[in-house]
Design an enzyme around this catalytic site. Structure first.
Site, PDB file in Angstrom:
ATOM      1  N   HIS A  86       0.822  -1.210   0.000  1.00 56.54           N
ATOM      2  CA  HIS A  86       0.000   0.000   0.000  1.00 56.54           C
ATOM      3  C   HIS A  86       0.856   1.260   0.000  1.00 56.54           C
ATOM      4  O   HIS A  86       1.872   1.355   0.689  1.00 56.54           O
ATOM      5  CB  HIS A  86      -1.008   0.001   1.156  1.00 56.54           C
ATOM      6  CG  HIS A  86      -0.453   0.145   2.540  1.00 56.54           C
ATOM      7  ND1 HIS A  86      -0.274   1.370   3.145  1.00 56.54           N
ATOM      8  CD2 HIS A  86      -0.076  -0.779   3.459  1.00 56.54           C
ATOM      9  CE1 HIS A  86       0.199   1.191   4.373  1.00 56.54           C
ATOM     10  NE2 HIS A  86       0.331  -0.102   4.583  1.00 56.54           N
ATOM     11  N   GLU A 223      -5.153   1.859   2.518  1.00 50.62           N
ATOM     12  CA  GLU A 223      -5.042   0.732   3.452  1.00 50.62           C
ATOM     13  C   GLU A 223      -5.239   1.176   4.880  1.00 50.62           C
ATOM     14  O   GLU A 223      -5.867   0.478   5.690  1.00 50.62           O
ATOM     15  CB  GLU A 223      -3.680   0.053   3.279  1.00 50.62           C
ATOM     16  CG  GLU A 223      -3.542  -1.280   4.007  1.00 50.62           C
ATOM     17  CD  GLU A 223      -2.920  -1.173   5.399  1.00 50.62           C
ATOM     18  OE1 GLU A 223      -2.727  -2.220   6.045  1.00 50.62           O
ATOM     19  OE2 GLU A 223      -2.630  -0.039   5.845  1.00 50.62           O
TER      20      GLU A 223
END
Length: 364
Positions: A86, A223
């Site tokens: 991420h 995320e």
């Protein structure tokens, strides 16, 4: 190429993306850097509707442009693997400008309010410098000196004396990131957002060569605010397997019980058995462990039950995706500055590369 046949870890990528701003929902600067890194190394590259960067790479045995992995496996090619890291980091968002020029904010992602007073930040696309205001100790009443100030009671100070002056530099909705610059000494590297710019740099290093199996590399968004980008990407990618690359917290904390003081920075990648979002796929995890032993890559366990990653959402996408997590261990994540050992980053590259070779040979 590294001496063991795996690609080399590209530390310059880590430095560039660690220094770049990329709070959840505002990952554009990080994505731009990774786009340039990936553009000439992959068969296709796109930004999905959520903002994740998605790259598809065919195995080394197929020429560029010969097709894309779409979830359905072709004979002899091995499984289609989604590798995911991420791009976003924790930070702040400006929510109001007060008449005195102070900026109110909310936290984006998990930041402990105890670390905020006195911290320096860069705000917005112009990187306006700001400091979270804090009274000096001799002006704080004695009874309040040991109390933690609520995040809601803190403010960012950019040196403005009025709302009008502040609004010339900063707007409501702009993000603020810790004002930390990447640097290193010995094998230690210091920087902000190693969760998960470490994983992003590992993934960017892996795609510098064609992989042994069909790979879709996903640099996901959001995320830190709910594993959102990976959930959407996994539905589009439809992989056979997934490995998430993370920067995870070291357990090296003074005062912690000895049995909880793991994993350690500098002792190799950490493997996840279980966390709040995922039960790692046992067979895939076994393949990773077997590969590590075969290639003499030191590994360690991440503490079970702690944290969560994009793998938790990928694993339950579609009809289910066998998923695992491999992490670079970092001290002081979600804080102004983190540490990692650059040898662990190379070990993560080596482990993932050879795991892909193992999967090509052994995964049905």
């Amino acid at each position: 190429m590294n001496g063991n046949g795996a690609p080399r870890f590209q530390e310059g990528i880590l430095e560039a993306i660690s220094n770049a701003p990329g709070v959840s929902g505002g990952e554009e600067a990080v994505r731009a850097i990774l786009t340039e890194v990936a553009r000439e190394r992959v068969d296709s590259l796109e930004v999905d509707p959520m903002g994740s960067l998605v790259a598809r790479i065919e195995p080394a045995t197929r020429p560029r442009g010969a097709g894309k992995p779409r979830g359905a496996r072709r004979a002899g090619r091995g499984p289609h693997v989604m590798l995911c890291a991420h791009m976003d980091e924790v930070g702040l968002m400006v929510t109001a400008v007060e008449k005195e020029g102070r900026l109110r904010f909310r936290r984006v992602g998990g930041i402990d309010p105890r670390i905020l007073p006195g911290q320096a930040f860069r705000i917005g696309p112009r990187a306006v410098p700001g400091v979270i205001g804090a009274l000096p100790p001799h002006l704080v009443p004695r009874a309040d000196r040991d109390k933690v100030t609520l995040a809601e009671d803190l403010y960012l100070d950019i040196g403005a004396g009025s709302r009008e002056e502040a609004e010339e530099q900063v707007s409501v909705g702009e993000y603020a990131v810790f004002d930390t610059t990447y640097e290193g000494w010995g094998t230690t590297r210091k920087g902000k957002a190693f969760d998960d710019r470490a994983g992003c740099a590992v993934l960017a290093s892996l795609i510098q060569r064609r992989p042994p199996v069909p790979v879709t590399a996903v640099w996901s968004v959001q995320e830190e605010v709910g594993l959102r980008g990976a959930a959407a990407a996994a539905r589009r990618v439809g992989p056979d397997l997934a490995i998430v690359l993370e920067g995870t917290a070291s357990g090296e904390a003074p005062g912690s019980p000895p049995e909880e003081q793991y994993p350690f920075m500098g002792r190799g990648p950490a493997l996840t058995i279980q966390d709040r979002s995922l039960m790692a796929h046992a067979r895939l995890l076994d393949s990773i462990q077997t590969t590590a032993k075969r290639h003499r890559v030191p590994t360690q366990w991440k503490r079970p039950g702690v944290g969560g990653t994009d793998a938790g959402r990928i694993a339950i996408s579609g009809a289910g995706v066998p998923s695992a997590v491999v992490s670079v261990v970092c001290r002081y994540i979600h804080a102004p500055a983190a540490y990692l050992d650059v040898r662990d980053a190379q070990r993560a590259v080596t482990l993932i590369w050879h795991t892909l070779e193992t999967l090509r040979k052994e995964w049905p």
